[in-house]
Structure formats: structure tokens, C-alpha cells
Design an enzyme around this catalytic site. Structure first.
Site, PDB file in Angstrom:
ATOM      1  N   ARG A   1       2.768   5.915  -3.305  1.00 50.66           N
ATOM      2  CA  ARG A   1       3.936   6.694  -3.742  1.00 50.66           C
ATOM      3  C   ARG A   1       4.131   6.577  -5.246  1.00 50.66           C
ATOM      4  O   ARG A   1       4.453   7.563  -5.916  1.00 50.66           O
ATOM      5  CB  ARG A   1       5.183   6.229  -2.976  1.00 50.66           C
ATOM      6  CG  ARG A   1       5.203   6.723  -1.516  1.00 50.66           C
ATOM      7  CD  ARG A   1       6.173   5.914  -0.675  1.00 50.66           C
ATOM      8  NE  ARG A   1       6.340   6.433   0.680  1.00 50.66           N
ATOM      9  CZ  ARG A   1       5.475   6.258   1.691  1.00 50.66           C
ATOM     10  NH1 ARG A   1       4.345   5.593   1.494  1.00 50.66           N
ATOM     11  NH2 ARG A   1       5.731   6.746   2.894  1.00 50.66           N
TER      12      ARG A   1
ATOM     13  N   SER B   1       6.895   9.495  11.834  1.00 50.77           N
ATOM     14  CA  SER B   1       5.837   9.247  10.843  1.00 50.77           C
ATOM     15  C   SER B   1       6.405   9.368   9.435  1.00 50.77           C
ATOM     16  O   SER B   1       6.887  10.424   9.034  1.00 50.77           O
ATOM     17  CB  SER B   1       4.700  10.253  11.029  1.00 50.77           C
ATOM     18  OG  SER B   1       3.914  10.290   9.854  1.00 50.77           O
TER      19      SER B   1
ATOM     20  N   LYS C   1       0.837  -1.214   0.000  1.00 54.14           N
ATOM     21  CA  LYS C   1       0.000   0.000   0.000  1.00 54.14           C
ATOM     22  C   LYS C   1       0.866   1.256   0.000  1.00 54.14           C
ATOM     23  O   LYS C   1       0.618   2.185  -0.764  1.00 54.14           O
ATOM     24  CB  LYS C   1      -0.934  -0.035   1.225  1.00 54.14           C
ATOM     25  CG  LYS C   1      -1.882   1.144   1.306  1.00 54.14           C
ATOM     26  CD  LYS C   1      -3.163   0.793   2.036  1.00 54.14           C
ATOM     27  CE  LYS C   1      -2.975   0.631   3.534  1.00 54.14           C
ATOM     28  NZ  LYS C   1      -2.733   1.909   4.221  1.00 54.14           N
ATOM     29  N   SER C   2       1.873   1.293   0.850  1.00 57.59           N
ATOM     30  CA  SER C   2       2.729   2.492   0.921  1.00 57.59           C
ATOM     31  C   SER C   2       3.391   2.769  -0.423  1.00 57.59           C
ATOM     32  O   SER C   2       3.427   3.905  -0.900  1.00 57.59           O
ATOM     33  CB  SER C   2       3.835   2.283   1.965  1.00 57.59           C
ATOM     34  OG  SER C   2       3.286   2.235   3.251  1.00 57.59           O
TER      35      SER C   2
ATOM     36  N   GLY D   1      -5.257   7.990   5.257  1.00 61.55           N
ATOM     37  CA  GLY D   1      -4.349   8.993   5.826  1.00 61.55           C
ATOM     38  C   GLY D   1      -3.115   9.157   4.979  1.00 61.55           C
ATOM     39  O   GLY D   1      -2.606  10.270   4.793  1.00 61.55           O
TER      40      GLY D   1
ATOM     41  N   LYS E   1      -4.995   6.009  14.318  1.00 64.52           N
ATOM     42  CA  LYS E   1      -5.043   5.310  13.026  1.00 64.52           C
ATOM     43  C   LYS E   1      -6.500   5.333  12.507  1.00 64.52           C
ATOM     44  O   LYS E   1      -7.278   6.166  12.941  1.00 64.52           O
ATOM     45  CB  LYS E   1      -4.503   3.891  13.170  1.00 64.52           C
ATOM     46  CG  LYS E   1      -3.000   3.859  13.482  1.00 64.52           C
ATOM     47  CD  LYS E   1      -2.190   4.403  12.328  1.00 64.52           C
ATOM     48  CE  LYS E   1      -0.703   4.435  12.640  1.00 64.52           C
ATOM     49  NZ  LYS E   1       0.058   5.100  11.579  1.00 64.52           N
TER      50      LYS E   1
ATOM     51  N   ASP F   1       1.495  -0.924  11.901  1.00 60.90           N
ATOM     52  CA  ASP F   1       0.174  -1.383  11.452  1.00 60.90           C
ATOM     53  C   ASP F   1      -0.103  -2.831  11.872  1.00 60.90           C
ATOM     54  O   ASP F   1      -1.196  -3.348  11.625  1.00 60.90           O
ATOM     55  CB  ASP F   1       0.071  -1.272   9.926  1.00 60.90           C
ATOM     56  CG  ASP F   1       0.075   0.185   9.472  1.00 60.90           C
ATOM     57  OD1 ASP F   1      -0.316   1.061  10.267  1.00 60.90           O
ATOM     58  OD2 ASP F   1       0.482   0.443   8.322  1.00 60.90           O
TER      59      ASP F   1
HETATM   60  C1  S3P Z   1       2.532   4.862   6.078  1.00 57.44           C
HETATM   61  C2  S3P Z   1       3.052   5.231   7.291  1.00 57.44           C
HETATM   62  C3  S3P Z   1       2.483   4.821   8.578  1.00 57.44           C
HETATM   63  C4  S3P Z   1       1.523   3.646   8.439  1.00 57.44           C
HETATM   64  C5  S3P Z   1       0.586   3.821   7.270  1.00 57.44           C
HETATM   65  C6  S3P Z   1       1.372   3.959   5.979  1.00 57.44           C
HETATM   66  C7  S3P Z   1       3.168   5.350   4.846  1.00 57.44           C
HETATM   67  O1  S3P Z   1       1.764   5.912   9.122  1.00 57.44           O
HETATM   68  O2  S3P Z   1       0.776   3.475   9.610  1.00 57.44           O
HETATM   69  O3  S3P Z   1      -0.293   2.727   7.151  1.00 57.44           O
HETATM   70  O4  S3P Z   1       2.864   4.818   3.749  1.00 57.44           O
HETATM   71  O5  S3P Z   1       3.985   6.278   4.913  1.00 57.44           O
HETATM   72  P1  S3P Z   1       2.493   7.119   9.937  1.00 57.44           P
HETATM   73  O6  S3P Z   1       3.287   7.895   8.967  1.00 57.44           O
HETATM   74  O7  S3P Z   1       1.345   7.911  10.486  1.00 57.44           O
HETATM   75  O8  S3P Z   1       3.306   6.452  10.995  1.00 57.44           O
END
Ligand code: S3P
Length: 430
Positions: free
Chosen positions: A29, A164, A24-25, A95, A339, A312
Site C-alpha cells: 500500500r 477480502s 507486507k500489506s 495477489g 491462496k 494467512d
Molecule cells: C491482503 C489480504 C488478504 C491476505 C493477503 C494480504 C491484503 O487477502 O490473505 O495476504 O494486503 O489486503 P484477501 O484480500 O484475498 O483476503
């Protein structure tokens, strides 16, 4: 409206190959970076969950061409010139989408309003908006709806105390078009996919101890991205296979970036039989095929410093802990409260409903394991949180009595194929 209540029932051994979706991350991106970079970015293995689809629509609204060519195969074409979107950007439940896009948008002389669902509208955005204002952006609102007025930005030296990756990424993306030094310090390192991918897109990124700094060359040039499979989604079949007696499951091509594998480290410390095979590099990240066999687990103390690398994964770790022998102590969990739900209290409440002994602290969770199947039989409130829903469905596969989850629809945000994948392994989820 059809109910999205699901039940996990005790089942026989889980067997087979689990092909979890793309990370997902990295998927968020890939789309955003493709939208920022001049040229054409081909993406393979993109996660097609609701969160990422919202980001795809957003990148399109900022002016890039975003096309789906086939399963997980996407193409982003950009002239590297963002424009003000015609309508508010709906980030859905995500988020990551919201915060990364705010940073990316802030570098352009444009105005964008961001909205999201009820959960996202309650989540803190100041952590990103504060540094963006420091760099020269103007912002309205501290929770969604938020409006960002971008423009000419200046550099920043920012202490990312919450570790973060979303905050770090927002600053670095805004910094691509800022004048002056841009650096982010972290005492505990957060995931580094942004740094890795920025380099692949031709940007100078320096790393020195806990500091990440943008170098002189900040123009992005389109490149192709291969998205490895998501360890945060793999976490559910991995824990299920450890817990259901007699199981053996293979998970091919999983991202094993050490800043993402705190759960694997912890599960191995608990006695989990987890093996990496064919460790290799793919698209600038380390991946491996993971083999998991059912194991007898023992409770452990999880160091607070490990939290960023498994942030997570605490909900599903709590399920492993509930079945382990002895006590598992998790600390440094304050971020879990902000979260998709307050995950600390959602997990605690769910454990309680399933007859598991626990203690919830302000930023900690202690779980007293049953040393075998917990009672189960609970009706668990998932609080519209995908990871809470998946975690308790996994508990249902081993508990004495079925575990029901009230709202499982949100699983589609991150792991749309969770149900068929788990059923294919032999899981009894109804
Ligand atoms: C993420 C960072 C994390 C994670 C989120 C994905 C990211 O959050 O919990 O699911 O892709 O950069 P935080 O940046 O709030 O720690």
C-alpha cells in the site's frame, strides 16, 4: 539449478530477539499510495521481499519515481498522473500486488496488462474485475494475463461477501477518481490498513458499522509512512518459540492491529504465554513488543468469524495444533483454497506426511494434536507456497524426526530473512 529443499531438525531452546521484516500489506500500500499521491512519500521499514519489489517496479512503470535509499528506506515521487506502462506488469507471486494495482490503474484513462507466475496465473481475479467493470472499467481475461482499460468511473455500493481486503482496496483506489458515492459493505471486517493509510494521505474515509465510504475529499497528498513489522511473518518464530521447550523470544515493534491478530488470540486461548509490552501507536497503527515463552498448548475450536483476522496464519496454527493436547477445529476456511496454493489441502497433505491425524473438509480442518512432538519424518510438498514451507520447517524443530520441505525458495516472497533469523534464535534448519 541449486535445490531449494530444506529440513527442519529438532533443536534446543530458541532464545533472543527476532526482528521480522516490515508488514507486507502495508508495504504494498505504501508504494502504491505513494505512486498515486502528488508529492514525495518517504517510506521507512519497507518489506524488501520479492512480492513488494514487483509492486515497486509496477509503480515505476505507471510513471512514478521509485528509489531505494537504504535498507527498507524508499522514496516515491509522483505527479499523480498514471500512464499506460510500456510492457505488461509482472506481479510475480503476489495477489495483493496484482489486485491492488488493478484497482489503482482503473481510475486512469490508461491500459495495463498484468501477468504473474504460475501460481498467481491460476488465482481468481474476477472478484476485483467484476466491481471494476461495474464502475465503468473495461477488462479482458478473468485470470492472468488480465488487461484493464481504465477511464471515467462511476460510484458503486459493493457487498464484499468474502471479506477480502484486496477487493475492498481495489474498489476504494478505483473510487478515488470515480464520480459518485463509493462504498463497500462487509459482514465480517477485513484488515483496514487501506482506510488508515488513505486518511493519512488526506482522503476522507467514513466508517459506519460494516460500511466503508469514500467522502468528498479524494485527492491524495504525499505523506511519510513508517511500516511496522509483519505479524504474519512474526507468526512463525512465535509458534516456534511456543513449541520448542525452554524457549523465550522477543519480537520488537510488531503490528497488533486487531484485524490482524486472530492467531495471537487463538494461541492465547490454547494456553500460549504471549505478552505485549510497550503497546504504542506508530504511523497510524498499533504496535507492541511481543514476548513469547514455550507453553503447553491445548486444542480449541476457532470461530469461523475469526478467519479474516488470521487468514494467512492457518498453516502455522495447524502446526501448533499438531503439537497441542486435544483437538483443534478450524472452520470458515474456503478462502484458503485460493491462496498462493490450495493451502487447505497443502497443510492437510503435509500433516499426513508427518504422522499427524487430521480431517480435511470442504472449508474446514480438524487436527488431532499429539500432546507433544509429532512423529515428523515427512517429505512435505510446499507447492511453491512460502507459508506452507515456513510452517513445516517450524514443525521440524519439534517433531521426533526431521521434516523436509521440497521447495523453500518462495520464502523470499514475504520473509527473505527467515532462515538467518530462525538460525540466530537457535533453530536447526539445513
Ligand atoms: C491482503 C489480504 C488478504 C491476505 C493477503 C494480504 C491484503 O487477502 O490473505 O495476504 O494486503 O489486503 P484477501 O484480500 O484475498 O483476503
Amino acid at each position: 539449478m541449486p535445490s531449494d529443499r530444506l529440513e527442519g531438525h529438532r533443536c534446543g531452546p530458541l532464545k533472543g530477539v527476532a526482528e521480522v521484516p516490515g508488514d507486507k500489506s502495508i508495504s504494498h500500500r505504501a508504494l502504491i499510495f505513494g505512486g498515486l499521491a502528488a508529492g514525495t512519500t518517504n517510506i521507512e521499514g519497507l518489506l524488501e521481499g520479492d512480492d513488494v519489489l514487483h509492486t515497486a517496479a509496477a509503480v515505476r512503470a505507471f510513471g512514478a519515481e521509485v528509489e531505494r535509499l537504504g535498507d527498507g528506506h524508499w522514496r516515491v515521487t509522483s505527479r499523480s498522473e498514471w500512464r499506460s506502462p510500456d510492457a505488461p506488469i509482472d506481479c510475480g507471486n503476489s495477489g495483493t500486488g496484482a489486485r491492488l494495482l488493478m484497482g489503482a490503474a482503473a481510475g486512469w484513462p490508461i491500459r495495463a496488462t498484468f501477468t504473474g507466475d504460475a501460481s498467481l496465473s491460476g488465482r481468481p481475479m474476477e472478484r476485483v474485475l467484476g466491481p471494476l467493470r461495474q464502475m465503468g472499467a473495461r477488462t479482458e481475461g478473468s485470470t492472468l494475463p488480465v488487461t484493464v482499460h481504465g477511464g471515467t468511473l462511476t460510484g458503486i455500493s459493493y457487498d464484499n461477501v468474502k471479506s477480502s481486503a484486496q477487493v475492498k482496496t481495489a474498489i476504494l483506489l478505483a473510487g478515488l477518481r470515480a464520480v459518485g458515492d463509493v462504498e463497500v459493505h462487509e459482514a465480517l471486517p477485513s484488515r483496514d490498513h487501506t482506510e488508515n493509510m488513505l486518511r493519512a494521505f488526506g482522503v476522507d474515509v467514513e466508517q459506519e458499522g460494516g460500511t466503508v465510504r469514500l467522502g468528498r475529499h479524494r485527492d491524495m497528498v504525499a505523506t511519510d509512512v513508517i511500516v511496522p513489522r509483519d505479524p504474519s511473518s512474526a507468526a512463525f518464530p512465535i509458534v516456534a518459540a511456543l513449541l520448542v521447550p525452554g524457549s523465550e523470544v522477543e519480537l520488537p515493534n510488531i503490528l497488533i492491529n486487531p484485524l490482524r491478530t486472530g492467531l495471537i488470540t487463538t494461541l492465547k486461548e490454547m494456553g500460549g504465554d504471549i505478552e505485549y509490552r510497550n503497546v504504542r501507536s506508530s504511523g497510524g497503527e498499533q504496535v507492541a513488543d511481543i514476548i513469547v515463552r514455550a507453553s503447553t498448548l491445548t486444542g480449541v475450536e476457532v470461530p469461523a468469524e475469526r478467519a479474516p483476522s488470521m487468514i494467512d496464519e492457518y498453516p502455522i496454527l495447524a502446526i501448533a495444533a499438531a503439537c497441542a493436547g486435544g483437538t483443534t477445529i478450524m472452520t470458515g476456511l474456503e478462502e484458503l483454497r485460493v491462496k498462493e496454493s490450495d493451502r487447505l489441502s497443502a497443510v492437510a497433505e503435509g500433516l499426513g506426511a508427518c504422522g499427524v491425524e487430521y480431517q480435511e473438509g470442504k472449508d474446514s480442518l480438524t487436527v488431532r494434536g499429539a500432546g507433544g512432538p509429532p512423529a515428523g519424518g515427512g517429505e512435505v510438498a510446499a507447492h511453491h507456497d512460502h507459508r506452507i514451507a515456513m510452517s513445516f520447517l517450524v514443525l521440524g524443530l519439534v517433531a521426533e524426526r526431521p521434516v523436509a520441505v521440497d521447495s523453500a525458495g518462495m520464502i523470499a516472497t514475504s520473509f527473505p530473512t527467515f532462515l538467518p533469523l530462525m538460525r540466530n534464535l537457535g533453530a536447526d534448519i539445513r
